[in-house]
Design a protein around this motif. Structure first.
Motif, PDB file in Angstrom:
ATOM      1  N   THR A 116    -108.623  57.158 -59.348  1.00  0.00           N
ATOM      2  CA  THR A 116    -106.886  57.321 -59.314  1.00  0.00           C
ATOM      3  C   THR A 116    -106.472  57.891 -57.657  1.00  0.00           C
ATOM      4  O   THR A 116    -105.636  57.342 -57.086  1.00  0.00           O
ATOM      5  N   ILE A 117    -107.366  58.730 -57.330  1.00  0.00           N
ATOM      6  CA  ILE A 117    -107.368  59.376 -56.111  1.00  0.00           C
ATOM      7  C   ILE A 117    -107.420  58.605 -54.915  1.00  0.00           C
ATOM      8  O   ILE A 117    -106.384  58.208 -53.978  1.00  0.00           O
ATOM      9  N   CYS A 118    -108.268  57.443 -55.076  1.00  0.00           N
ATOM     10  CA  CYS A 118    -108.513  56.452 -54.072  1.00  0.00           C
ATOM     11  C   CYS A 118    -107.370  55.538 -54.005  1.00  0.00           C
ATOM     12  O   CYS A 118    -107.064  54.968 -52.921  1.00  0.00           O
ATOM     13  N   GLN A 119    -106.536  55.404 -54.977  1.00  0.00           N
ATOM     14  CA  GLN A 119    -105.373  54.579 -54.976  1.00  0.00           C
ATOM     15  C   GLN A 119    -104.241  55.464 -54.339  1.00  0.00           C
ATOM     16  O   GLN A 119    -103.184  54.553 -53.850  1.00  0.00           O
ATOM     17  N   LEU A 120    -104.433  56.282 -53.825  1.00  0.00           N
ATOM     18  CA  LEU A 120    -103.307  57.257 -53.276  1.00  0.00           C
ATOM     19  C   LEU A 120    -103.076  56.839 -51.746  1.00  0.00           C
ATOM     20  O   LEU A 120    -101.946  57.328 -51.127  1.00  0.00           O
ATOM     21  N   GLU A 121    -103.824  55.947 -51.502  1.00  0.00           N
ATOM     22  CA  GLU A 121    -103.585  55.525 -49.957  1.00  0.00           C
ATOM     23  C   GLU A 121    -102.405  54.720 -50.073  1.00  0.00           C
ATOM     24  O   GLU A 121    -101.444  54.763 -48.927  1.00  0.00           O
ATOM     25  N   HIS A 122    -102.093  53.570 -51.062  1.00  0.00           N
ATOM     26  CA  HIS A 122    -100.945  52.967 -51.075  1.00  0.00           C
ATOM     27  C   HIS A 122     -99.952  53.393 -52.345  1.00  0.00           C
ATOM     28  O   HIS A 122     -98.979  52.633 -52.475  1.00  0.00           O
ATOM     29  N   ILE A 167     -98.200  56.987 -54.468  1.00  0.00           N
ATOM     30  CA  ILE A 167     -97.822  58.529 -54.516  1.00  0.00           C
ATOM     31  C   ILE A 167     -98.585  58.992 -55.985  1.00  0.00           C
ATOM     32  O   ILE A 167     -98.632  58.251 -56.705  1.00  0.00           O
ATOM     33  N   ALA A 168     -98.713  60.328 -55.896  1.00  0.00           N
ATOM     34  CA  ALA A 168     -99.467  60.811 -56.959  1.00  0.00           C
ATOM     35  C   ALA A 168     -98.550  60.651 -58.335  1.00  0.00           C
ATOM     36  O   ALA A 168     -99.086  60.447 -59.386  1.00  0.00           O
ATOM     37  N   ASP A 169     -97.410  60.813 -58.106  1.00  0.00           N
ATOM     38  CA  ASP A 169     -96.481  60.554 -59.251  1.00  0.00           C
ATOM     39  C   ASP A 169     -96.571  59.371 -60.046  1.00  0.00           C
ATOM     40  O   ASP A 169     -96.404  58.972 -61.224  1.00  0.00           O
ATOM     41  N   ASP A 170     -96.994  58.377 -59.308  1.00  0.00           N
ATOM     42  CA  ASP A 170     -97.205  56.957 -59.915  1.00  0.00           C
ATOM     43  C   ASP A 170     -98.263  57.134 -60.932  1.00  0.00           C
ATOM     44  O   ASP A 170     -98.246  56.110 -61.840  1.00  0.00           O
ATOM     45  N   GLN A 209     -98.886  61.577 -69.894  1.00  0.00           N
ATOM     46  CA  GLN A 209     -99.201  62.517 -70.510  1.00  0.00           C
ATOM     47  C   GLN A 209    -100.406  63.417 -70.419  1.00  0.00           C
ATOM     48  O   GLN A 209    -100.456  64.717 -70.731  1.00  0.00           O
ATOM     49  N   ASP A 210    -101.557  62.971 -70.039  1.00  0.00           N
ATOM     50  CA  ASP A 210    -102.576  63.747 -70.094  1.00  0.00           C
ATOM     51  C   ASP A 210    -103.094  63.646 -68.465  1.00  0.00           C
ATOM     52  O   ASP A 210    -104.307  64.104 -68.212  1.00  0.00           O
ATOM     53  N   LEU A 211    -102.401  63.596 -67.572  1.00  0.00           N
ATOM     54  CA  LEU A 211    -102.494  63.777 -66.113  1.00  0.00           C
ATOM     55  C   LEU A 211    -101.438  64.213 -65.260  1.00  0.00           C
ATOM     56  O   LEU A 211    -100.386  63.704 -65.241  1.00  0.00           O
ATOM     57  N   GLU A 212    -101.794  65.303 -64.478  1.00  0.00           N
ATOM     58  CA  GLU A 212    -100.898  65.735 -63.651  1.00  0.00           C
ATOM     59  C   GLU A 212    -101.467  66.027 -62.243  1.00  0.00           C
ATOM     60  O   GLU A 212    -102.770  66.624 -62.134  1.00  0.00           O
ATOM     61  N   SER A 256    -105.664  66.737 -67.968  1.00  0.00           N
ATOM     62  CA  SER A 256    -106.191  67.141 -66.712  1.00  0.00           C
ATOM     63  C   SER A 256    -104.884  67.335 -65.869  1.00  0.00           C
ATOM     64  O   SER A 256    -104.227  66.573 -65.657  1.00  0.00           O
ATOM     65  N   VAL A 257    -105.377  68.583 -65.034  1.00  0.00           N
ATOM     66  CA  VAL A 257    -104.392  68.766 -63.914  1.00  0.00           C
ATOM     67  C   VAL A 257    -105.332  68.789 -62.620  1.00  0.00           C
ATOM     68  O   VAL A 257    -106.211  69.643 -62.524  1.00  0.00           O
ATOM     69  N   VAL A 258    -104.900  68.075 -61.640  1.00  0.00           N
ATOM     70  CA  VAL A 258    -105.654  68.083 -60.335  1.00  0.00           C
ATOM     71  C   VAL A 258    -105.058  68.788 -59.360  1.00  0.00           C
ATOM     72  O   VAL A 258    -103.754  68.434 -58.961  1.00  0.00           O
ATOM     73  N   PHE A 259    -105.577  69.942 -59.076  1.00  0.00           N
ATOM     74  CA  PHE A 259    -104.951  70.838 -57.873  1.00  0.00           C
ATOM     75  C   PHE A 259    -105.597  70.500 -56.491  1.00  0.00           C
ATOM     76  O   PHE A 259    -106.608  70.312 -56.256  1.00  0.00           O
ATOM     77  N   GLY A 260    -104.434  70.477 -55.409  1.00  0.00           N
ATOM     78  CA  GLY A 260    -104.991  70.083 -54.011  1.00  0.00           C
ATOM     79  C   GLY A 260    -104.330  68.723 -53.741  1.00  0.00           C
ATOM     80  O   GLY A 260    -104.767  68.212 -52.535  1.00  0.00           O
ATOM     81  N   VAL A 261    -103.493  68.061 -54.442  1.00  0.00           N
ATOM     82  CA  VAL A 261    -102.981  66.833 -54.211  1.00  0.00           C
ATOM     83  C   VAL A 261    -101.441  67.088 -53.867  1.00  0.00           C
ATOM     84  O   VAL A 261    -100.579  67.434 -54.736  1.00  0.00           O
ATOM     85  N   ALA A 262    -101.090  66.552 -52.826  1.00  0.00           N
ATOM     86  CA  ALA A 262     -99.366  66.681 -52.372  1.00  0.00           C
ATOM     87  C   ALA A 262     -99.012  65.556 -53.150  1.00  0.00           C
ATOM     88  O   ALA A 262     -99.302  64.460 -53.477  1.00  0.00           O
ATOM     89  N   ASP A 263     -97.401  65.953 -53.388  1.00  0.00           N
ATOM     90  CA  ASP A 263     -96.544  65.073 -54.163  1.00  0.00           C
ATOM     91  C   ASP A 263     -95.724  64.396 -53.377  1.00  0.00           C
ATOM     92  O   ASP A 263     -95.540  64.648 -52.328  1.00  0.00           O
ATOM     93  N   ARG A 264     -95.434  62.905 -53.750  1.00  0.00           N
ATOM     94  CA  ARG A 264     -94.642  62.049 -52.908  1.00  0.00           C
ATOM     95  C   ARG A 264     -94.836  61.871 -51.702  1.00  0.00           C
ATOM     96  O   ARG A 264     -93.901  61.718 -50.769  1.00  0.00           O
TER      97      ARG A 264
END
Length: 151
Positions: free
Chosen positions: A10-16, A18-21, A25-28, A58-66
């Motif tokens: 999922t993190i690899c997809q943040l190139e194109h 935003i994290a909110d996408d 229910q089980d990921l933040e 799961s909650v991933v800390f260290g990722v900027a939103d939007r």
């Protein structure tokens, strides 16, 4: 709850995206506040309660939103943040006691550290010592009492 490899994909997809996408229910995703450790701990406690009452996640800390683009999104968590201390603080500040597990994910030649907090509930409902509780519904943490009748 997401596996470490699912989160990495999922993190690899943040190139194109935003994290909110990808929040569900089980990921933040949450950004780490470098100025105030106590704010981060309180955020972890609130999300541990929320996710536990919503069935876990799961909650991933260290990722900027939007923000798009890996170079802009991955802010990281300082390397001196002690996972065992975080577990202890969350355990002490949840009723009944809740101890999440953590994974570390490293990027950019190990120069960026992300923390993934995994919450697996054992009891039907959790709250903070002051009696407040939230529950995960979709992408949000909502006041627990709104859903008491359907639990």
């Amino acid at each position: 709850m997401k596996s470490k490899s699912e989160i990495m994909d999922t993190i690899c997809q943040l190139e194109h995206h935003i994290a909110d996408d990808f929040e569900s229910q089980d990921l933040e995703f949450k950004q780490w506040n470098d100025r105030c450790m106590e704010e981060n701990v309180m955020k972890m406690i609130r999300y541990a309660v929320c996710m536990a009452n919503g069935g876990g996640g799961s909650v991933v800390f260290g990722v900027a939103d939007r923000i798009q683009g890996i170079d802009n999104v991955l802010k990281g968590v300082p390397f001196d943040v002690d996972i065992y201390e975080l577990q202890k603080r969350i355990h002490e500040n949840t009723v009944p006691h809740l101890t999440p597990s953590f994974d570390e994910i490293f990027y950019k030649n190990d120069s960026i550290r992300l923390l993934v907090m995994h919450v697996i509930p054992e009891y039907p409902s959790y709250m903070m010592p002051n009696g407040t509780a939230t529950i995960r519904r979709g992408k949000e943490c909502l006041p627990y009492n709104l859903f008491k009748d359907d639990q």
